[in-house]
Scaffold this motif. Structure first.
Motif, PDB file in Angstrom:
ATOM      1  N   ASP A 279       0.844  -1.112   0.009  1.00 14.46           N
ATOM      2  CA  ASP A 279       0.193   0.091  -0.036  1.00 14.46           C
ATOM      3  C   ASP A 279       0.830   1.303  -0.046  1.00 14.46           C
ATOM      4  O   ASP A 279       1.721   1.547  -0.858  1.00 14.46           O
ATOM      5  CB  ASP A 279      -1.129   0.039   1.332  1.00 14.46           C
ATOM      6  CG  ASP A 279      -1.886  -1.115   1.133  1.00 14.46           C
ATOM      7  OD1 ASP A 279      -2.544  -1.533  -0.109  1.00 14.46           O
ATOM      8  OD2 ASP A 279      -2.280  -1.753   1.929  1.00 14.46           O
TER       9      ASP A 279
ATOM     10  N   GLU B  65      -1.062   3.721   8.134  1.00 10.67           N
ATOM     11  CA  GLU B  65      -1.970   4.442   8.411  1.00 10.67           C
ATOM     12  C   GLU B  65      -1.800   5.819   8.836  1.00 10.67           C
ATOM     13  O   GLU B  65      -2.620   6.704   8.616  1.00 10.67           O
ATOM     14  CB  GLU B  65      -2.961   3.548   9.576  1.00 10.67           C
ATOM     15  CG  GLU B  65      -3.599   2.520   8.896  1.00 10.67           C
ATOM     16  CD  GLU B  65      -4.762   2.925   8.336  1.00 10.67           C
ATOM     17  OE1 GLU B  65      -5.690   3.565   8.928  1.00 10.67           O
ATOM     18  OE2 GLU B  65      -5.016   2.258   7.222  1.00 10.67           O
TER      19      GLU B  65
ATOM     20  N   THR C 279       3.179  -5.603   9.242  1.00 13.55           N
ATOM     21  CA  THR C 279       2.138  -5.609   8.278  1.00 13.55           C
ATOM     22  C   THR C 279       0.772  -4.912   8.806  1.00 13.55           C
ATOM     23  O   THR C 279      -0.159  -4.833   7.867  1.00 13.55           O
ATOM     24  CB  THR C 279       1.793  -6.924   7.679  1.00 13.55           C
ATOM     25  OG1 THR C 279       1.509  -7.846   8.759  1.00 13.55           O
ATOM     26  CG2 THR C 279       2.816  -7.608   6.709  1.00 13.55           C
TER      27      THR C 279
ATOM     28  N   THR D  84      -2.628  -3.839  10.767  1.00 10.54           N
ATOM     29  CA  THR D  84      -3.696  -4.241  10.896  1.00 10.54           C
ATOM     30  C   THR D  84      -4.747  -3.481   9.916  1.00 10.54           C
ATOM     31  O   THR D  84      -4.360  -2.420   9.180  1.00 10.54           O
ATOM     32  CB  THR D  84      -4.544  -4.116  12.261  1.00 10.54           C
ATOM     33  OG1 THR D  84      -4.458  -2.747  12.638  1.00 10.54           O
ATOM     34  CG2 THR D  84      -3.860  -4.799  13.306  1.00 10.54           C
ATOM     35  N   ARG D  85      -5.861  -3.924   9.765  1.00 11.71           N
ATOM     36  CA  ARG D  85      -6.853  -3.502   8.726  1.00 11.71           C
ATOM     37  C   ARG D  85      -8.252  -3.214   9.383  1.00 11.71           C
ATOM     38  O   ARG D  85      -8.562  -4.105  10.484  1.00 11.71           O
ATOM     39  CB  ARG D  85      -7.154  -4.160   7.581  1.00 11.71           C
ATOM     40  CG  ARG D  85      -6.078  -3.864   6.549  1.00 11.71           C
ATOM     41  CD  ARG D  85      -6.123  -4.596   5.188  1.00 11.71           C
ATOM     42  NE  ARG D  85      -5.580  -5.899   5.253  1.00 11.71           N
ATOM     43  CZ  ARG D  85      -5.562  -7.179   4.493  1.00 11.71           C
ATOM     44  NH1 ARG D  85      -6.541  -6.965   3.510  1.00 11.71           N
ATOM     45  NH2 ARG D  85      -4.848  -8.073   4.507  1.00 11.71           N
TER      46      ARG D  85
ATOM     47  N   THR E 145     -15.204   3.200   6.333  1.00 15.54           N
ATOM     48  CA  THR E 145     -14.111   2.912   7.359  1.00 15.54           C
ATOM     49  C   THR E 145     -13.360   4.358   7.791  1.00 15.54           C
ATOM     50  O   THR E 145     -13.679   5.288   7.115  1.00 15.54           O
ATOM     51  CB  THR E 145     -13.088   2.055   6.947  1.00 15.54           C
ATOM     52  OG1 THR E 145     -12.254   2.764   5.866  1.00 15.54           O
ATOM     53  CG2 THR E 145     -13.619   0.705   6.454  1.00 15.54           C
TER      54      THR E 145
ATOM     55  N   HIS F 131     -10.897   5.513   6.419  1.00 12.58           N
ATOM     56  CA  HIS F 131     -10.262   5.728   5.289  1.00 12.58           C
ATOM     57  C   HIS F 131     -11.182   6.809   4.506  1.00 12.58           C
ATOM     58  O   HIS F 131     -10.914   7.892   4.253  1.00 12.58           O
ATOM     59  CB  HIS F 131      -9.893   4.617   4.477  1.00 12.58           C
ATOM     60  CG  HIS F 131      -8.788   4.003   4.912  1.00 12.58           C
ATOM     61  ND1 HIS F 131      -7.824   3.601   3.990  1.00 12.58           N
ATOM     62  CD2 HIS F 131      -8.127   3.800   5.985  1.00 12.58           C
ATOM     63  CE1 HIS F 131      -6.879   2.900   4.710  1.00 12.58           C
ATOM     64  NE2 HIS F 131      -7.038   3.094   5.780  1.00 12.58           N
TER      65      HIS F 131
ATOM     66  N   ARG G 217     -10.003  -3.355  14.631  1.00  9.14           N
ATOM     67  CA  ARG G 217      -9.170  -3.514  13.533  1.00  9.14           C
ATOM     68  C   ARG G 217      -8.467  -4.995  13.620  1.00  9.14           C
ATOM     69  O   ARG G 217      -8.459  -5.588  14.742  1.00  9.14           O
ATOM     70  CB  ARG G 217      -8.029  -2.502  13.359  1.00  9.14           C
ATOM     71  CG  ARG G 217      -8.265  -1.151  13.127  1.00  9.14           C
ATOM     72  CD  ARG G 217      -7.294  -0.027  13.055  1.00  9.14           C
ATOM     73  NE  ARG G 217      -6.205  -0.454  11.967  1.00  9.14           N
ATOM     74  CZ  ARG G 217      -6.464   0.099  10.754  1.00  9.14           C
ATOM     75  NH1 ARG G 217      -7.554   0.906  10.406  1.00  9.14           N
ATOM     76  NH2 ARG G 217      -5.896  -0.199   9.731  1.00  9.14           N
TER      77      ARG G 217
ATOM     78  N   HIS H 130      -3.977  -9.795   9.533  1.00 10.33           N
ATOM     79  CA  HIS H 130      -4.335 -10.738   8.611  1.00 10.33           C
ATOM     80  C   HIS H 130      -3.156 -11.450   8.447  1.00 10.33           C
ATOM     81  O   HIS H 130      -2.448 -11.665   7.602  1.00 10.33           O
ATOM     82  CB  HIS H 130      -4.805 -10.113   7.339  1.00 10.33           C
ATOM     83  CG  HIS H 130      -6.239  -9.275   7.365  1.00 10.33           C
ATOM     84  ND1 HIS H 130      -7.293  -9.913   6.817  1.00 10.33           N
ATOM     85  CD2 HIS H 130      -6.375  -8.161   7.650  1.00 10.33           C
ATOM     86  CE1 HIS H 130      -8.294  -9.008   7.000  1.00 10.33           C
ATOM     87  NE2 HIS H 130      -7.850  -7.982   7.436  1.00 10.33           N
TER      88      HIS H 130
END
Length: 476
Positions: free
Chosen positions: A37, A42, A141, A143-144, A160, A162, A265, A268
């Motif tokens: 990304d 974030e 990596t 979180t989402r 979200t 975002h 969050r 993954h």
């Protein structure tokens, strides 16, 4: 495929990963940094930086509305356009990470855009390349956003954080599902810009991870901004008719133009190839030791470790990993002989590595940037009691202090002490500068400063932090 040999591979260049990769590259190691990304993660693009720009703008509106209390009159017309423009131009470069990628390259790192995945001991696969890490692999990596399993929700165009940060034109009304720190910060921003906001929280209070007194102050402040707050509400279903969202819970129904879901969050881990190195992927977070080691030759930093989803935790962890990895490099060089000039790697450790710092979260600070701010460090009263500590509590209303009275400020100072040891184990500062006042409490908890020493200090008058001395007296 024959793997390419490098010193370190960093998978994920969020705040912590970027810090690790950049510092190791500057130290002269060959470092490959992988990010699918945006480099930086974030915080600079959808978290800390743009959200605080929004909060700063909203707070100026609120202060202007208070002029009549202190200095006459004023008329305020909120305009979201300059806020959105500033986020795009100054904070995110319109969500482009070219500057961050170039910075990493200038530090000596090698950047690859893609999803990195472990491919056996010491190996990482990304796109059509495989790298063998001579000294270590660092996983960062993050979180989402995680959405709760509510019927119909996945089929709707909900926001979200975002979309909430990227919004160029505000809706007339907004439903916020989740009453944690992120949800409440965004709630107050949008409310102060004229959006009709409703918060729906499943627990019995908003900001449930902090002290109940903090929750009460923040909830009152939000209601004063026109926010509707509903707690103890378990959502059953969400629908979207093309124009409005409807959230159903038992017999209640809530409707708005937009729905913001901020209920947590998740990491993954199943995407990282952990099974190839004997690590379970069905865990919520990656378990690490006090040097952030996941397994031999593998470290992790940031949100993926579950130690706290804060930028300051990620950078703190990054410093430990850098020191530990450089110590590992020095050990290897001592045995095999130096392969290159690593004069910049001095992390100051002895042959046993005893100077490598160990992670210590006793005094973990956190701030919710609502107005008033909620700063907290260490344990809450409830957490301390659950650990069997002989708890003493002292608290004072900020309005009873001279500075609080001058500002007509809502807030409080709450101290949680271990009566047996005579030290603070937690503290909360709620007020106009709650996060800044917190610094003194963080030092006291981290250094285990004796209560007698805290009581003997001189506290400047009139300051917000002087209320700490009143809370100490309330401890008894």
């Amino acid at each position: 495929m024959e793997p390419e040999l490098v010193d370190v591979v960093v998978v994920g260049l969020g705040v912590g990963g970027e810090e690790v990769a950049g510092r190791l590259a500057e130290a002269g190691l060959s470092v490959v940094g992988i990010e699918r990304d945006l480099v930086g993660g974030e915080c600079p693009y959808w978290g800390c930086v743009p959200s605080k720009m929004m909060i700063r703008a909203a707070n100026t509106l609120a202060e202007a509305h208070r002029v009549h209390e202190f200095a006459g009159s004023t008329r305020v017309s909120p305009d979201w356009a300059p806020v959105a423009d500033r986020i795009r131009a100054e904070a995110t470069d319109n969500w482009d990470d070219r500057v961050a990628v170039e910075r990493f390259g200038n530090q000596g790192g090698r950047f690859i855009r893609g999803s990195g995945r472990l491919d056996g001991p010491g190996r990482v696969r990304v796109n059509d390349q495989v790298f063998q890490a001579r000294h270590g692999i660092v996983l960062s990596t993050g979180t989402r956003p995680a959405a709760p399993p509510i019927d119909g929700l996945a089929e709707t165009p909900y926001w979200t954080n975002h979309q909430a940060i990227e919004v160029a034109q505000l809706p007339d009304s907004l439903l916020v599902l989740g009453g944690g720190a992120i949800g409440l910060e965004l709630t107050q921003v949008f409310a102060r810009f004229g959006v009709q906001v409703t918060v729906v929280e499943a627990l019995d209070r908003v900001l449930a991870t902090e002290e109940p007194e903090s929750s009460e102050v923040v909830a009152a402040a939000l209601r004063a901004d026109g926010v509707n707050i509903h707690t103890d509400v378990l959502a059953d279903r969400v629908d979207h008719d093309g124009q409005k969202f409807t959230l159903r819970a038992d017999d209640a129904r809530y409707t708005a133009d937009r729905l913001l879901v901020v209920t947590g969050r998740q990491a993954h881990l199943d995407e990282l190839g952990l099974d190839t190195v004997g690590i379970r992927a069905d865990q919520r977070f990656l378990p690490v030791d006090d040097r952030l080691r996941v397994a031999e030759g593998i470290w992790a930093v940031g949100d993926v470790t579950g130690a706290g989803a804060f930028t300051h935790v990620a950078t703190y962890q990054a410093g430990i990993v850098v020191a530990d990895l450089l110590d590992r490099v020095r050990r290897a060089d001592a045995v095999e002989g130096p392969e290159r000039d690593r004069s910049g790697t001095g992390a100051g450790t002895d042959p046993n590595g005893t100077a490598v710092p160990r992670a210590d979260y006793r005094a973990l600070p956190r701030v919710t940037f609502t107005d008033p701010e909620v700063g907290a460090v260490g344990l809450t009263e409830s957490q301390a009691r659950q650990r069997g500590i002989n708890v003493q509590v002292g608290s004072v209303s900020l309005g009873s202090s001279a500075r609080g009275w001058i500002h007509r400020a809502d807030g409080l100072i709450k101290l949680v002490a271990d009566a047996d040891r005579g030290v603070l184990v937690g503290g909360t500062s709620v007020g106009p500068a709650g996060g800044e006042v917190l610094s003194g409490l963080a030092v006291a908890v981290h250094a285990a400063v004796p209560l007698a020493e805290l009581r003997s200090m001189i506290y400047a008058y009139p300051t917000f932090y002087r209320a700490i001395s009143d809370a100490l007296r309330d401890l008894g």
